[in-house]
Design a protein around this motif. Structure first.
Motif, PDB file in Angstrom:
ATOM      1  N   LEU A 116       0.799  -1.222   0.000  1.00 42.43           N
ATOM      2  CA  LEU A 116       0.000   0.000   0.000  1.00 42.43           C
ATOM      3  C   LEU A 116       0.836   1.279   0.000  1.00 42.43           C
ATOM      4  O   LEU A 116       0.544   2.195  -0.771  1.00 42.43           O
ATOM      5  CB  LEU A 116      -0.991  -0.010   1.163  1.00 42.43           C
ATOM      6  N   PRO A 117       1.885   1.386   0.825  1.00 46.09           N
ATOM      7  CA  PRO A 117       2.684   2.626   0.792  1.00 46.09           C
ATOM      8  C   PRO A 117       3.279   2.899  -0.587  1.00 46.09           C
ATOM      9  O   PRO A 117       3.343   4.045  -1.019  1.00 46.09           O
ATOM     10  CB  PRO A 117       3.788   2.383   1.823  1.00 46.09           C
ATOM     11  N   TYR A 118       3.695   1.849  -1.284  1.00 40.08           N
ATOM     12  CA  TYR A 118       4.285   2.014  -2.609  1.00 40.08           C
ATOM     13  C   TYR A 118       3.232   2.409  -3.634  1.00 40.08           C
ATOM     14  O   TYR A 118       3.490   3.216  -4.531  1.00 40.08           O
ATOM     15  CB  TYR A 118       5.008   0.744  -3.030  1.00 40.08           C
ATOM     16  N   ILE A 119       2.044   1.855  -3.499  1.00 35.22           N
ATOM     17  CA  ILE A 119       0.943   2.205  -4.404  1.00 35.22           C
ATOM     18  C   ILE A 119       0.563   3.667  -4.207  1.00 35.22           C
ATOM     19  O   ILE A 119       0.395   4.410  -5.183  1.00 35.22           O
ATOM     20  CB  ILE A 119      -0.266   1.269  -4.177  1.00 35.22           C
ATOM     21  N   ILE A 120       0.459   4.107  -2.962  1.00 36.36           N
ATOM     22  CA  ILE A 120       0.108   5.500  -2.671  1.00 36.36           C
ATOM     23  C   ILE A 120       1.207   6.432  -3.166  1.00 36.36           C
ATOM     24  O   ILE A 120       0.932   7.472  -3.774  1.00 36.36           O
ATOM     25  CB  ILE A 120      -0.166   5.696  -1.168  1.00 36.36           C
ATOM     26  N   THR A 121       2.468   6.075  -2.938  1.00 35.78           N
ATOM     27  CA  THR A 121       3.584   6.891  -3.404  1.00 35.78           C
ATOM     28  C   THR A 121       3.581   6.986  -4.924  1.00 35.78           C
ATOM     29  O   THR A 121       3.783   8.071  -5.483  1.00 35.78           O
ATOM     30  CB  THR A 121       4.927   6.317  -2.901  1.00 35.78           C
ATOM     31  N   ALA A 122       3.345   5.867  -5.609  1.00 31.45           N
ATOM     32  CA  ALA A 122       3.281   5.885  -7.080  1.00 31.45           C
ATOM     33  C   ALA A 122       2.126   6.761  -7.556  1.00 31.45           C
ATOM     34  O   ALA A 122       2.266   7.512  -8.530  1.00 31.45           O
ATOM     35  CB  ALA A 122       3.132   4.468  -7.616  1.00 31.45           C
ATOM     36  N   PHE A 123       1.003   6.701  -6.868  1.00 36.03           N
ATOM     37  CA  PHE A 123      -0.149   7.527  -7.234  1.00 36.03           C
ATOM     38  C   PHE A 123       0.176   9.012  -7.075  1.00 36.03           C
ATOM     39  O   PHE A 123      -0.084   9.811  -7.970  1.00 36.03           O
ATOM     40  CB  PHE A 123      -1.371   7.155  -6.380  1.00 36.03           C
ATOM     41  N   ILE A 124       0.744   9.385  -5.938  1.00 34.97           N
ATOM     42  CA  ILE A 124       1.082  10.795  -5.690  1.00 34.97           C
ATOM     43  C   ILE A 124       2.119  11.281  -6.690  1.00 34.97           C
ATOM     44  O   ILE A 124       2.020  12.387  -7.226  1.00 34.97           O
ATOM     45  CB  ILE A 124       1.555  10.988  -4.231  1.00 34.97           C
ATOM     46  N   THR A 125       3.113  10.443  -6.983  1.00 35.22           N
ATOM     47  CA  THR A 125       4.125  10.798  -7.968  1.00 35.22           C
ATOM     48  C   THR A 125       3.493  11.001  -9.335  1.00 35.22           C
ATOM     49  O   THR A 125       3.833  11.943 -10.062  1.00 35.22           O
ATOM     50  CB  THR A 125       5.214   9.707  -8.030  1.00 35.22           C
ATOM     51  N   SER A 126       2.563  10.132  -9.710  1.00 35.19           N
ATOM     52  CA  SER A 126       1.871  10.277 -10.998  1.00 35.19           C
ATOM     53  C   SER A 126       1.093  11.574 -11.065  1.00 35.19           C
ATOM     54  O   SER A 126       1.093  12.258 -12.094  1.00 35.19           O
ATOM     55  CB  SER A 126       0.925   9.094 -11.225  1.00 35.19           C
ATOM     56  N   VAL A 127       0.438  11.928  -9.969  1.00 38.20           N
ATOM     57  CA  VAL A 127      -0.306  13.190  -9.927  1.00 38.20           C
ATOM     58  C   VAL A 127       0.653  14.371 -10.120  1.00 38.20           C
ATOM     59  O   VAL A 127       0.367  15.304 -10.878  1.00 38.20           O
ATOM     60  CB  VAL A 127      -1.098  13.321  -8.603  1.00 38.20           C
ATOM     61  N   ILE A 128       1.798  14.328  -9.462  1.00 37.45           N
ATOM     62  CA  ILE A 128       2.788  15.402  -9.601  1.00 37.45           C
ATOM     63  C   ILE A 128       3.256  15.509 -11.052  1.00 37.45           C
ATOM     64  O   ILE A 128       3.368  16.618 -11.596  1.00 37.45           O
ATOM     65  CB  ILE A 128       3.984  15.174  -8.638  1.00 37.45           C
ATOM     66  N   VAL A 129       3.531  14.384 -11.699  1.00 33.80           N
ATOM     67  CA  VAL A 129       3.976  14.396 -13.100  1.00 33.80           C
ATOM     68  C   VAL A 129       2.884  14.956 -14.002  1.00 33.80           C
ATOM     69  O   VAL A 129       3.143  15.792 -14.872  1.00 33.80           O
ATOM     70  CB  VAL A 129       4.401  12.980 -13.553  1.00 33.80           C
TER      71      VAL A 129
ATOM     72  N   VAL B  53       0.375  16.959 -13.227  1.00 31.00           N
ATOM     73  CA  VAL B  53       0.228  18.398 -12.965  1.00 31.00           C
ATOM     74  C   VAL B  53       1.384  19.161 -13.626  1.00 31.00           C
ATOM     75  O   VAL B  53       1.171  20.218 -14.237  1.00 31.00           O
ATOM     76  CB  VAL B  53       0.158  18.681 -11.446  1.00 31.00           C
ATOM     77  N   GLY B  54       2.597  18.633 -13.535  1.00 31.98           N
ATOM     78  CA  GLY B  54       3.755  19.274 -14.165  1.00 31.98           C
ATOM     79  C   GLY B  54       3.601  19.386 -15.671  1.00 31.98           C
ATOM     80  O   GLY B  54       3.904  20.434 -16.264  1.00 31.98           O
ATOM     81  N   ILE B  55       3.113  18.336 -16.310  1.00 26.93           N
ATOM     82  CA  ILE B  55       2.888  18.364 -17.757  1.00 26.93           C
ATOM     83  C   ILE B  55       1.816  19.393 -18.098  1.00 26.93           C
ATOM     84  O   ILE B  55       1.960  20.159 -19.068  1.00 26.93           O
ATOM     85  CB  ILE B  55       2.521  16.963 -18.285  1.00 26.93           C
ATOM     86  N   ASN B  56       0.744  19.437 -17.315  1.00 24.48           N
ATOM     87  CA  ASN B  56      -0.313  20.424 -17.567  1.00 24.48           C
ATOM     88  C   ASN B  56       0.195  21.857 -17.414  1.00 24.48           C
ATOM     89  O   ASN B  56      -0.156  22.726 -18.213  1.00 24.48           O
ATOM     90  CB  ASN B  56      -1.510  20.179 -16.653  1.00 24.48           C
ATOM     91  N   VAL B  57       1.010  22.109 -16.400  1.00 26.22           N
ATOM     92  CA  VAL B  57       1.587  23.443 -16.226  1.00 26.22           C
ATOM     93  C   VAL B  57       2.467  23.785 -17.419  1.00 26.22           C
ATOM     94  O   VAL B  57       2.421  24.905 -17.946  1.00 26.22           O
ATOM     95  CB  VAL B  57       2.376  23.532 -14.892  1.00 26.22           C
ATOM     96  N   PHE B  58       3.275  22.833 -17.889  1.00 27.70           N
ATOM     97  CA  PHE B  58       4.139  23.037 -19.057  1.00 27.70           C
ATOM     98  C   PHE B  58       3.307  23.406 -20.278  1.00 27.70           C
ATOM     99  O   PHE B  58       3.617  24.353 -20.998  1.00 27.70           O
ATOM    100  CB  PHE B  58       4.950  21.760 -19.325  1.00 27.70           C
ATOM    101  N   ILE B  59       2.215  22.677 -20.501  1.00 23.56           N
ATOM    102  CA  ILE B  59       1.354  22.945 -21.659  1.00 23.56           C
ATOM    103  C   ILE B  59       0.684  24.306 -21.524  1.00 23.56           C
ATOM    104  O   ILE B  59       0.606  25.065 -22.492  1.00 23.56           O
ATOM    105  CB  ILE B  59       0.326  21.809 -21.846  1.00 23.56           C
ATOM    106  N   GLU B  60       0.221  24.645 -20.328  1.00 23.71           N
ATOM    107  CA  GLU B  60      -0.412  25.951 -20.119  1.00 23.71           C
ATOM    108  C   GLU B  60       0.562  27.091 -20.380  1.00 23.71           C
ATOM    109  O   GLU B  60       0.215  28.089 -21.015  1.00 23.71           O
ATOM    110  CB  GLU B  60      -0.977  26.062 -18.700  1.00 23.71           C
ATOM    111  N   LEU B  61       1.786  26.956 -19.881  1.00 26.30           N
ATOM    112  CA  LEU B  61       2.794  27.994 -20.129  1.00 26.30           C
ATOM    113  C   LEU B  61       3.091  28.108 -21.618  1.00 26.30           C
ATOM    114  O   LEU B  61       3.275  29.207 -22.141  1.00 26.30           O
ATOM    115  CB  LEU B  61       4.077  27.688 -19.349  1.00 26.30           C
ATOM    116  N   THR B  62       3.134  26.980 -22.308  1.00 18.74           N
ATOM    117  CA  THR B  62       3.379  26.982 -23.748  1.00 18.74           C
ATOM    118  C   THR B  62       2.239  27.674 -24.483  1.00 18.74           C
ATOM    119  O   THR B  62       2.469  28.447 -25.408  1.00 18.74           O
ATOM    120  CB  THR B  62       3.552  25.535 -24.248  1.00 18.74           C
ATOM    121  N   GLU B  63       1.012  27.394 -24.087  1.00 20.31           N
ATOM    122  CA  GLU B  63      -0.152  28.039 -24.716  1.00 20.31           C
ATOM    123  C   GLU B  63      -0.092  29.551 -24.527  1.00 20.31           C
ATOM    124  O   GLU B  63      -0.452  30.306 -25.424  1.00 20.31           O
ATOM    125  CB  GLU B  63      -1.458  27.482 -24.139  1.00 20.31           C
ATOM    126  N   ASP B  64       0.347  29.993 -23.352  1.00 18.66           N
ATOM    127  CA  ASP B  64       0.449  31.426 -23.084  1.00 18.66           C
ATOM    128  C   ASP B  64       1.484  32.100 -23.985  1.00 18.66           C
ATOM    129  O   ASP B  64       1.390  33.288 -24.262  1.00 18.66           O
ATOM    130  CB  ASP B  64       0.800  31.686 -21.618  1.00 18.66           C
TER     131      ASP B  64
END
Length: 166
Positions: free
Chosen positions: A27-40, A42-53
């Motif tokens: 479970l700790p590894y699954i939760i960590t992988a989930f949180i890491t995926s969310v961070i990635v 979100v990072g990609i979305n921020v990159f795309i938003e900055l590019t659109e701007d």
């Protein structure tokens, strides 16, 4: 920044491991992988938003100014050099260096771990580049090109793959 992110993820994994160990060892590894995926993601979305701007007439005029400045320095020797560097960083250049590195990794370390890691990183980088090019779809500047390229200009596949590889 990378070290800070790794430290945060390890600390989070340790905290989760202590608090959830009695429930399930994975479970700790699954939760960590989930949180890491969310961070990635979100990072990609921020990159795309900055590019659109950045898509604007201002950026187009800036691209034109840079292109004109670079073209003013062209010489036959520099042209040959940059064509060689472009081809070196193209598909066959990466395939050759990739195979050589994997052979060296396996022969020196006697483990498939490093071969698998390099392969995974390159697959993820290439996939990310292709997906981001489809999403962003930024045309190449209108100047005479030394090498015919049929893909979008941004993000740079050469830069992304080189950064991931090296």
């Amino acid at each position: 920044m990378k070290d800070l992110l790794v430290a945060i993820i390890k600390r989070l994994g340790n905290i989760l491991s202590i608090n959830f160990k009695k429930y399930d060892k994975k479970l700790p590894y699954i939760i960590t992988a989930f949180i890491t995926s969310v961070i990635v993601i979100v990072g990609i979305n921020v990159f795309i938003e900055l590019t659109e701007d950045l898509k604007s007439k201002y950026l187009a005029s800036y691209d034109s100014l840079i292109s004109k400045t670079i073209v003013s320095y062209r010489t036959p020797a520099l042209t040959e050099y940059f064509i060689f560097m472009t081809n070196l960083g193209d598909t066959w250049g990466y395939v050759i260096v990739f195979v050589l590195c994997n052979l060296i990794f396996y022969s020196v370390f006697r483990s498939w771990k490093y071969v698998a890691e390099l392969s995974l990183v390159m697959i993820l980088a290439l996939s990310s580049d292709l997906i981001l090019k489809k999403i962003i779809n930024r045309a190449r500047p209108d100047v005479k090109h030394l090498v015919a390229v049929n893909t979008s200009s941004y993000p740079s596949g050469h830069a992304m793959l080189a950064m991931s590889f090296y």
